[in-house]
Design a protein around this motif. Structure first.
Motif, PDB file in Angstrom:
ATOM      1  N   LEU A 294     -18.755-104.096 -31.493  1.00 32.12           N
ATOM      2  CA  LEU A 294     -18.821-103.068 -30.528  1.00 32.12           C
ATOM      3  C   LEU A 294     -17.975-101.844 -30.737  1.00 32.12           C
ATOM      4  CD1 LEU A 294     -18.264-105.449 -27.482  1.00 32.12           C
ATOM      5  CD2 LEU A 294     -20.488-104.471 -28.129  1.00 32.12           C
ATOM      6  N   THR A 295     -18.918-100.999 -31.405  1.00 28.64           N
ATOM      7  CA  THR A 295     -18.400 -99.698 -31.768  1.00 28.64           C
ATOM      8  C   THR A 295     -19.642 -98.630 -31.738  1.00 28.64           C
ATOM      9  OG1 THR A 295     -17.284 -98.733 -33.623  1.00 28.64           O
ATOM     10  CG2 THR A 295     -19.065-100.162 -34.177  1.00 28.64           C
ATOM     11  N   GLY A 296     -19.105 -97.365 -32.141  1.00 32.17           N
ATOM     12  CA  GLY A 296     -20.153 -96.320 -31.611  1.00 32.17           C
ATOM     13  C   GLY A 296     -21.532 -96.461 -32.547  1.00 32.17           C
ATOM     14  N   PHE A 297     -21.370 -96.851 -34.027  1.00 33.22           N
ATOM     15  CA  PHE A 297     -22.616 -96.968 -34.915  1.00 33.22           C
ATOM     16  C   PHE A 297     -22.226 -98.303 -35.483  1.00 33.22           C
ATOM     17  CE2 PHE A 297     -25.343 -96.380 -38.374  1.00 33.22           C
ATOM     18  CZ  PHE A 297     -26.191 -95.784 -37.867  1.00 33.22           C
ATOM     19  N   ASN A 298     -23.072 -99.304 -35.368  1.00 32.61           N
ATOM     20  CA  ASN A 298     -22.840-100.496 -36.276  1.00 32.61           C
ATOM     21  C   ASN A 298     -24.021-100.896 -37.040  1.00 32.61           C
ATOM     22  OD1 ASN A 298     -24.780-101.580 -34.406  1.00 32.61           O
ATOM     23  ND2 ASN A 298     -23.505-102.873 -32.913  1.00 32.61           N
ATOM     24  N   SER A 299     -24.794-100.045 -37.489  1.00 26.13           N
ATOM     25  CA  SER A 299     -25.950-100.403 -38.359  1.00 26.13           C
ATOM     26  C   SER A 299     -25.360-100.282 -39.838  1.00 26.13           C
ATOM     27  CB  SER A 299     -27.169 -99.424 -38.309  1.00 26.13           C
ATOM     28  OG  SER A 299     -27.705 -99.459 -36.820  1.00 26.13           O
ATOM     29  N   ASN A 300     -26.090-100.935 -40.655  1.00 30.27           N
ATOM     30  CA  ASN A 300     -25.679-100.790 -42.033  1.00 30.27           C
ATOM     31  C   ASN A 300     -24.246-101.416 -42.226  1.00 30.27           C
ATOM     32  OD1 ASN A 300     -28.169 -99.677 -42.341  1.00 30.27           O
ATOM     33  ND2 ASN A 300     -27.272 -97.576 -42.053  1.00 30.27           N
ATOM     34  N   TRP A 301     -23.962-102.542 -41.590  1.00 32.61           N
ATOM     35  CA  TRP A 301     -22.490-103.107 -41.619  1.00 32.61           C
ATOM     36  C   TRP A 301     -22.107-103.696 -42.633  1.00 32.61           C
ATOM     37  CZ3 TRP A 301     -19.556-100.855 -38.214  1.00 32.61           C
ATOM     38  CH2 TRP A 301     -18.262-101.419 -37.818  1.00 32.61           C
ATOM     39  N   TRP A 302     -20.959-103.664 -43.162  1.00 31.78           N
ATOM     40  CA  TRP A 302     -20.348-104.504 -44.131  1.00 31.78           C
ATOM     41  C   TRP A 302     -18.843-104.342 -44.211  1.00 31.78           C
ATOM     42  CZ3 TRP A 302     -17.939-101.940 -48.799  1.00 31.78           C
ATOM     43  CH2 TRP A 302     -18.054-101.019 -49.052  1.00 31.78           C
ATOM     44  N   ILE A 303     -18.142-104.895 -44.938  1.00 34.77           N
ATOM     45  CA  ILE A 303     -16.673-105.114 -44.714  1.00 34.77           C
ATOM     46  C   ILE A 303     -16.171-103.540 -44.943  1.00 34.77           C
ATOM     47  CG2 ILE A 303     -16.130-105.306 -47.338  1.00 34.77           C
ATOM     48  CD1 ILE A 303     -14.002-107.394 -46.093  1.00 34.77           C
ATOM     49  N   GLY A 304     -16.498-102.780 -45.734  1.00 30.33           N
ATOM     50  CA  GLY A 304     -15.948-101.392 -45.822  1.00 30.33           C
ATOM     51  C   GLY A 304     -16.082-100.797 -44.407  1.00 30.33           C
ATOM     52  N   MET A 305     -17.085-100.830 -43.640  1.00 34.80           N
ATOM     53  CA  MET A 305     -17.119-100.506 -42.079  1.00 34.80           C
ATOM     54  C   MET A 305     -16.343-101.146 -41.198  1.00 34.80           C
ATOM     55  SD  MET A 305     -19.198 -97.829 -42.621  1.00 34.80           S
ATOM     56  CE  MET A 305     -18.324 -97.646 -44.268  1.00 34.80           C
ATOM     57  N   GLU A 306     -16.116-102.267 -41.479  1.00 31.94           N
ATOM     58  CA  GLU A 306     -15.179-103.076 -40.730  1.00 31.94           C
ATOM     59  C   GLU A 306     -13.792-102.614 -40.625  1.00 31.94           C
ATOM     60  OE1 GLU A 306     -14.643-106.077 -37.745  1.00 31.94           O
ATOM     61  OE2 GLU A 306     -16.588-105.932 -38.953  1.00 31.94           O
ATOM     62  N   LEU A 307     -13.391-102.500 -41.833  1.00 28.77           N
ATOM     63  CA  LEU A 307     -11.947-101.882 -42.164  1.00 28.77           C
ATOM     64  C   LEU A 307     -11.913-100.447 -41.540  1.00 28.77           C
ATOM     65  CD1 LEU A 307     -11.312-102.855 -45.940  1.00 28.77           C
ATOM     66  CD2 LEU A 307     -10.665-103.941 -44.068  1.00 28.77           C
ATOM     67  N   LEU A 308     -12.463 -99.450 -41.533  1.00 32.75           N
ATOM     68  CA  LEU A 308     -12.468 -97.995 -41.192  1.00 32.75           C
ATOM     69  C   LEU A 308     -12.565 -97.991 -39.866  1.00 32.75           C
ATOM     70  CD1 LEU A 308     -13.747 -96.264 -44.386  1.00 32.75           C
ATOM     71  CD2 LEU A 308     -11.569 -96.335 -43.671  1.00 32.75           C
ATOM     72  N   HIS A 309     -13.729 -98.829 -39.390  1.00 30.15           N
ATOM     73  CA  HIS A 309     -13.744 -98.431 -37.696  1.00 30.15           C
ATOM     74  C   HIS A 309     -12.545 -99.207 -37.060  1.00 30.15           C
ATOM     75  CE1 HIS A 309     -18.141 -97.448 -36.929  1.00 30.15           C
ATOM     76  NE2 HIS A 309     -18.124 -97.406 -38.426  1.00 30.15           N
ATOM     77  N   THR A 310     -11.977-100.355 -37.754  1.00 34.00           N
ATOM     78  CA  THR A 310     -10.915-100.901 -36.916  1.00 34.00           C
ATOM     79  C   THR A 310      -9.505 -99.943 -37.039  1.00 34.00           C
ATOM     80  OG1 THR A 310     -11.828-102.999 -37.550  1.00 34.00           O
ATOM     81  CG2 THR A 310      -9.417-103.042 -36.829  1.00 34.00           C
ATOM     82  N   LEU A 311      -9.502 -99.456 -38.253  1.00 30.97           N
ATOM     83  CA  LEU A 311      -8.361 -98.496 -38.763  1.00 30.97           C
ATOM     84  C   LEU A 311      -8.433 -97.438 -37.702  1.00 30.97           C
ATOM     85  CD1 LEU A 311      -5.880 -98.074 -40.547  1.00 30.97           C
ATOM     86  CD2 LEU A 311      -7.663 -96.760 -41.997  1.00 30.97           C
ATOM     87  N   PHE A 312      -9.590 -96.827 -37.498  1.00 32.00           N
ATOM     88  CA  PHE A 312      -9.325 -95.510 -36.694  1.00 32.00           C
ATOM     89  C   PHE A 312      -9.552 -95.965 -35.152  1.00 32.00           C
ATOM     90  CE2 PHE A 312      -9.595 -93.586 -40.688  1.00 32.00           C
ATOM     91  CZ  PHE A 312      -8.869 -92.572 -40.504  1.00 32.00           C
ATOM     92  N   ALA A 313      -9.867 -97.199 -34.831  1.00 37.93           N
ATOM     93  CA  ALA A 313      -9.732 -97.364 -33.312  1.00 37.93           C
ATOM     94  C   ALA A 313      -8.223 -97.719 -33.329  1.00 37.93           C
ATOM     95  CB  ALA A 313     -10.460 -98.907 -33.195  1.00 37.93           C
ATOM     96  N   LEU A 314      -7.576 -98.398 -33.977  1.00 34.50           N
ATOM     97  CA  LEU A 314      -6.150 -98.485 -33.969  1.00 34.50           C
ATOM     98  C   LEU A 314      -5.289 -97.371 -33.941  1.00 34.50           C
ATOM     99  CD1 LEU A 314      -5.679-101.216 -36.697  1.00 34.50           C
ATOM    100  CD2 LEU A 314      -5.294-101.645 -34.160  1.00 34.50           C
TER     101      LEU A 314
END
Length: 667
Positions: A294-314
């Motif tokens: 659950l984030t603003g854009f979740n297509s083309n998802w891989w662990i790199g996106m998991e890390l950065l989306h989480t980091l900037f949500a934090l």
């Protein structure tokens, strides 16, 4: 604190330009020139003088051979010329951008806060840059027509992918001046900037090359890009394509491109925070019932996106805590709005002064990108006394210099999308290491870290890899070089959650052709760059085998070479991570994202951001963001100059033998 009233933004240019752009210009024959390239505005006398002077210099010395500071000024004046000739509206009429009368601002909250739909960044053109508006062009639309079906498949895009995209067995070419965090970062940013709509009804059937092809299906069938409605007769010959994301640097990849989506991502408490799934000492992005993040854009998802989306949500939530301490009586909306402004500006700053100098590691770019943010007076003086010049972006940087649209309403462009096709950055495997000892933990094939499996190593009571471990690993792993024959092969047969199987090499070639992006020689000609007349010239005269392969694939017609293939084949400027051709679009559009934005170029002050938020942006960088949330990384980061360049390895990683991004998976 009430939101500050915005200063007016302008659609004119009064000769105030900044510090980024230029490439070698050689005199073209008259038949190669385009008289139809009319300027969008007329720069001031000083700017015209600078443009003319550096054109004379560049006939003898290209900008990248000048001393760094002089080269940066060279780039600044070429960027003014690019603004003159290479910004074009995706609409035949500027009326499409709306007006204060047709799109009234009914909620004064958005005078001093970003609207998730992208509306009201400009109060004069309230639809400019919002979700659902067309992408613009860097070339006049008469040079970007819809191709015929025959032209679309000439030569066969799958053949081009097989010949010039496919990574050979054991042939991974690393980009040793960058780390994998740099590759993840640019995809993270692209997901904020643009997203085309695909047609559910119309498909492209790609014929498989004669003589056999290892494609897993009988046909390669891809959805067409959905064109916008015909609003003007010119849209028939040159369709417009809508951007489903907002075009602003507004963090839509984590906040969403609509107010409705943003509301679903926020915490249920009146704290202004984004919702996170707290698990012990770790925080994860929440999931929907199907397991999608659950984030603003979740297509083309891989662990790199998991890390950065989480980091900037934090990071957003940490800013909220800071603001709550300073303004305890504020509502959740007030805290959210200011935290979002701060978080988005920080991402823009990181991209400008850290990521870009890493991928374009040239002395002129080190000066130019710092000057984009701080001006030539530099960071220390700007922090000490504020802006030295009220309006000059060269002297005091783009933030706070005043928004300008340079004769064309702001949008991102189809050519900008084209030059950010960087699938070569992806490695085949990722080696994971302990963030405190450096010891090797595992090496996992990248396909096993995509979509629903993106966070598999991170979850569990005792995860195999912590967030800190993963970020350290991204800091020392290499991405792939942006060059020929370096697409990972799992991306050339990628099955996505929607059931489609794609060869992204074929897709990249087809999308450029389909959307009217000029082919390589025309692309360069329209940018006033020298144009190769032979395949040997294209590759710089040092790779006869590649020149021969290109000639055979394109039937001996250099005019047919695709923009992407040509960019991958041309010689690279020392220190550059991508081509000079792509760079020219980059230097124009990178600063436009800042210069067009009211919240960066105009309302850049403590009243808009709060004193606490303004200091947060000005005093923070990517090292601070990483260390704030994963303090175990701080000792390693302290020894690393640029976060997006390879980090200093810990002893355990050196003992293991370094990074093996293309090694067979080890458990």
């Amino acid at each position: 604190m009430a939101p500050s009233a915005p200063a007016s933004d302008s659609n004119s240019n009064n000769g105030k330009n900044s510090s980024v752009s230029n490439v070698t210009v050689t005199k073209q024959k008259p038949e190669d020139q385009h008289a139809e390239l009319l300027p969008s505005f007329q720069p001031g006398f000083t700017d015209r003088l600078g443009i003319g002077a550096f054109k004379l210099v560049n006939k003898v010395i290209p900008w990248y051979k000048l001393p760094g500071f002089l080269g940066a000024f060279n780039l600044a004046f070429l960027r003014i010329e690019l603004r003159q000739f290479n910004l074009h509206d995706g609409y035949a009429s500027g009326a499409a951008q709306g007006s204060a009368a047709s799109e009234p601002l009914t909620d004064e909250r958005f005078l001093g806060a970003r609207n998730s739909d992208g509306k009201f960044n400009s109060l004069q053109m309230p639809l400019m840059g919002c979700a659902g508006m067309r992408l613009g062009r860097n070339f006049p639309r008469q040079f970007t027509p819809r191709p015929s079906d025959e032209d679309l498949m000439n030569p066969n895009p799958r053949t081009i992918s097989n010949l010039f995209m496919a990574r050979k067995e054991g042939g991974f070419v690393p980009a040793t001046t960058l780390n994998l965090l740099a590759a993840a970062w640019i995809q993270f940013q692209i997901h904020d900037w643009f997203n085309h709509e695909e047609s559910a009804a119309q498909t492209l059937d790609v014929p498989l090359p004669a003589g056999g092809d290892p494609w897993v299906q009988e046909h390669m069938r891809l959805h067409r890009t959905q064109p916008d409605a015909v609003l003007d007769p010119s849209d028939v010959a040159c369709p417009g394509y809508r951007n489903l994301n907002t075009a602003w640097w507004d963090g839509s990849q984590i906040y969403g491109s609509s107010e409705a989506v943003t509301q679903t991502l926020r915490s249920k408490l009146p704290d202004g925070k984004l919702a996170l799934d707290e698990r012990g000492c770790a925080a994860f992005l929440p999931r929907d019932p199907d397991g999608n993040p659950l984030t603003g854009f979740n297509s083309n998802w891989w662990i790199g996106m998991e890390l950065l989306h989480t980091l900037f949500a934090l990071e957003h939530n940490a800013i909220c805590d800071k603001l709550r301490g300073a303004y305890p009586s504020w509502t959740g909306d007030q805290i959210f709005d200011k935290a979002r402004l701060v978080n988005c500006a920080l991402m823009a700053k990181i991209h400008t002064v850290e990521w870009t100098p890493a991928i374009l590691a040239h002395p002129a770019l080190q000066v130019a990108m710092s000057a984009n943010w701080w001006g030539i007076v530099g960071e220390k003086l700007t922090k000490l006394v504020g802006r030295v010049s009220k309006t000059s972006e060269i002297i005091s940087g783009i933030p706070g210099s005043g928004a300008e649209q340079d004769g064309a309403p702001y949008s991102l462009t189809e050519e900008f999308v084209s030059v950010y096709r960087m699938h070569s950055l992806m490695p085949d495997n990722i080696a994971f290491f302990d963030a405190t000892s450096g010891a090797h933990k595992s090496t996992i094939p990248l396909p096993d870290l995509t979509f629903a499996h993106a966070r598999d190593p991170l979850v569990g009571a005792e995860p195999a890899v912590s967030f800190g471990d993963a970020l350290y690993s991204f800091g020392i792993n290499y991405p792939g070089a942006i060059t020929n024959n370096n697409y990972p092969n799992f991306l050339r047969g990628l099955t996505t959650p929607d059931g489609q199987t794609r060869d992204l090499g074929t897709v990249d070639i087809l999308r450029d052709r389909e959307r009217g992006v000029p082919r390589y020689c025309e692309f360069r000609r329209l940018l006033r760059l020298d144009v190769p007349r032979t395949f040997d010239e294209l590759v710089g005269g040092h790779n006869p085998a590649l020149a021969a392969a290109l000639s055979e694939a394109y039937g001996g017609d250099i005019a047919l070479v695709d923009a992407l293939v040509g960019s991958h084949s041309e010689p690279v400027i020392p220190g550059f991570g991508f081509s000079e051709t792509a760079f020219r679009v980059f230097i124009l559009m990178a600063s436009r994202r800042l210069k067009s934005d009211r919240f960066i170029a105009t309302a850049w002050n403590a009243d808009t951001y709060t004193p606490e938020g303004f200091r947060w942006v000005q005093d923070s960088g990517m090292k601070d963001v990483l260390g704030r949330h994963f303090p175990e990384l701080a000792p390693t980061l302290a020894r690393s100059k640029n976060v997006f360049a390879p980090w200093d390895m810990l002893a355990g990683s050196k003992t293991y033998g370094g990074v093996e991004t293309n090694a067979p998976a080890k458990k």
